[in-house]
Design an enzyme around this catalytic site. Structure first.
Site, PDB file in Angstrom:
ATOM      1  N   GLY A  81       2.521   2.121  10.804  1.00 14.36           N
ATOM      2  CA  GLY A  81       3.454   3.237  10.654  1.00 14.36           C
ATOM      3  C   GLY A  81       4.148   3.639  11.938  1.00 14.36           C
ATOM      4  N   GLU A 105      -5.301  -5.153  10.545  1.00 11.66           N
ATOM      5  CA  GLU A 105      -4.261  -4.164  10.787  1.00 11.66           C
ATOM      6  C   GLU A 105      -4.530  -3.437  12.100  1.00 11.66           C
ATOM      7  OE1 GLU A 105      -2.257  -2.843   6.915  1.00 11.66           O
ATOM      8  OE2 GLU A 105      -4.103  -1.722   7.036  1.00 11.66           O
ATOM      9  N   GLU A 144      -6.654   4.579   7.902  1.00  9.37           N
ATOM     10  CA  GLU A 144      -6.480   6.003   7.616  1.00  9.37           C
ATOM     11  C   GLU A 144      -7.739   6.575   6.968  1.00  9.37           C
ATOM     12  OE1 GLU A 144      -2.771   5.547   5.538  1.00  9.37           O
ATOM     13  OE2 GLU A 144      -1.868   4.934   7.435  1.00  9.37           O
ATOM     14  N   SER A 177       3.546  -2.299  10.287  1.00  5.01           N
ATOM     15  CA  SER A 177       5.000  -2.331  10.498  1.00  5.01           C
ATOM     16  C   SER A 177       5.650  -3.676  10.168  1.00  5.01           C
ATOM     17  CB  SER A 177       5.346  -1.894  11.921  1.00  5.01           C
ATOM     18  OG  SER A 177       4.919  -0.561  12.133  1.00  5.01           O
ATOM     19  N   GLY A 218       5.024   1.267   4.770  1.00  2.00           N
ATOM     20  CA  GLY A 218       6.350   1.888   4.645  1.00  2.00           C
ATOM     21  C   GLY A 218       7.375   1.028   3.908  1.00  2.00           C
ATOM     22  N   ASN A 241       0.866  -1.177   0.000  1.00  2.00           N
ATOM     23  CA  ASN A 241       0.000   0.000   0.000  1.00  2.00           C
ATOM     24  C   ASN A 241       0.908   1.234   0.000  1.00  2.00           C
ATOM     25  OD1 ASN A 241      -1.803   2.040   0.529  1.00  2.00           O
ATOM     26  ND2 ASN A 241      -2.325   1.352   2.598  1.00  2.00           N
ATOM     27  N   TRP A 242       0.972   1.867  -1.140  1.00  2.00           N
ATOM     28  CA  TRP A 242       1.931   2.981  -1.281  1.00  2.00           C
ATOM     29  C   TRP A 242       1.426   4.291  -0.686  1.00  2.00           C
ATOM     30  CZ3 TRP A 242       4.476   2.689  -6.859  1.00  2.00           C
ATOM     31  CH2 TRP A 242       5.076   1.428  -7.012  1.00  2.00           C
TER      32      TRP A 242
END
Ligand code: PGA
Length: 250
Positions: free
Chosen positions: A173, A167, A97, A213, A235, A9-10
């Site tokens: 993150g 998640e 998010e 992470s 990330g 996931n960019w």
């Protein structure tokens, strides 16, 4: 059949040139014999070029979000038809998010899921508890409710198009990862919850990814757990070397 999947996931990273460059590195470095399905989710504006660039590879392309309506006066939004028209067949929905920053509710996410399925898209459905939920021992309840509210209105056959991504928000993150045992415990609970509602075939076939992470140095241990079928990587998906190492770990 349950698949192993590693998805990157960019988020809001990488412009057009950087997208092309990272994809070229992935094409060169991802071993052809990997048994995991590899997916990348660049930003909307780079999806069409990514599909083109990856045409003759096994790497799939996903969107990070989409709107639930077919079309209309929704300034700034992107529809399922627009995505499939450029060859995007997968969409990430319900990312924490989107839930936290853009106030997406379970009901809204459920309607996005319906629209995606009507367009024969695969949905990577994200959910997971916040730190306060885990601290108050409420994490199983939260996760169960997100699952029910987002997906339990579906028919058993719809689950062929669903990939779950657990998640925990406190691990996204932050550099803090759920331990492999915590991930396994929750993934087992998720599979049991799906089993109770939709039966063993659906529960055994659905892929449950872990996200939060995941890095080259912890991927192998997390992926070794029986109910962890891969990862949704943030990330570490932005550096070819790290993402390839995670793909290799599976
Ligand atoms: P992270 O992000 O790997 O950077 O923690 C995961 C995600 O948000 O999907």
């Amino acid at each position: 059949m349950r698949k192993k999947i590693v998805a990157g996931n960019w988020k809001m990273h990488k412009n057009a040139a950087q997208t092309e460059e990272l994809l070229n590195e992935l094409i060169a470095k991802i071993p052809a014999e990997t048994d995991a399905q590899v997916i990348v989710a660049p930003t909307f504006v780079n999806l069409a070029s990514a599909v083109n660039q990856l045409k003759s590879t096994a790497i799939g392309v996903s969107a990070q979000n989409m709107h639930q309506a077919e079309s209309g006066a929704y300034t700034g939004e992107i529809s399922a038809d627009m995505l499939t028209s450029v060859g995007v067949k997968t969409v990430i929905l319900g990312h924490s998010e989107r839930r936290a920053i853009f106030h997406e509710t379970d009901a809204l996410i459920a309607s996005k899921v319906d629209t995606a399925l009507q367009h024969d898209m695969t949905v990577i459905f994200c959910f997971g508890e916040e730190l306060k939920d885990r601290q108050s021992q409420n994490h199983f309840n939260i996760v169960e409710n997100q699952l029910k509210d987002g997906l339990f209105h579906l028919q058993a056959k719809d689950w062929e198009k669903i990939v779950l991504a657990y998640e925990p928000v406190w691990a996204i993150g932050t550099g803090e990862t759920a331990s492999p045992e915590q991930a396994q415990e929750m993934h087992e609970f998720i599979r049991e919850t799906v089993r109770k509602a939709f039966g063993s075939d659906v529960a055994e076939d659905v892929s449950i990814l872990y996200g939060g992470s995941v890095k080259p140095d912890n991927a192998k241990e997390i992926f070794s757990k029986p109910d962890v079928d891969g990862g949704l990587i943030g990330g570490a998906a932005l550096k070819a070397e790290d993402f390839v190492a995670i793909v290799t770990a599976i």
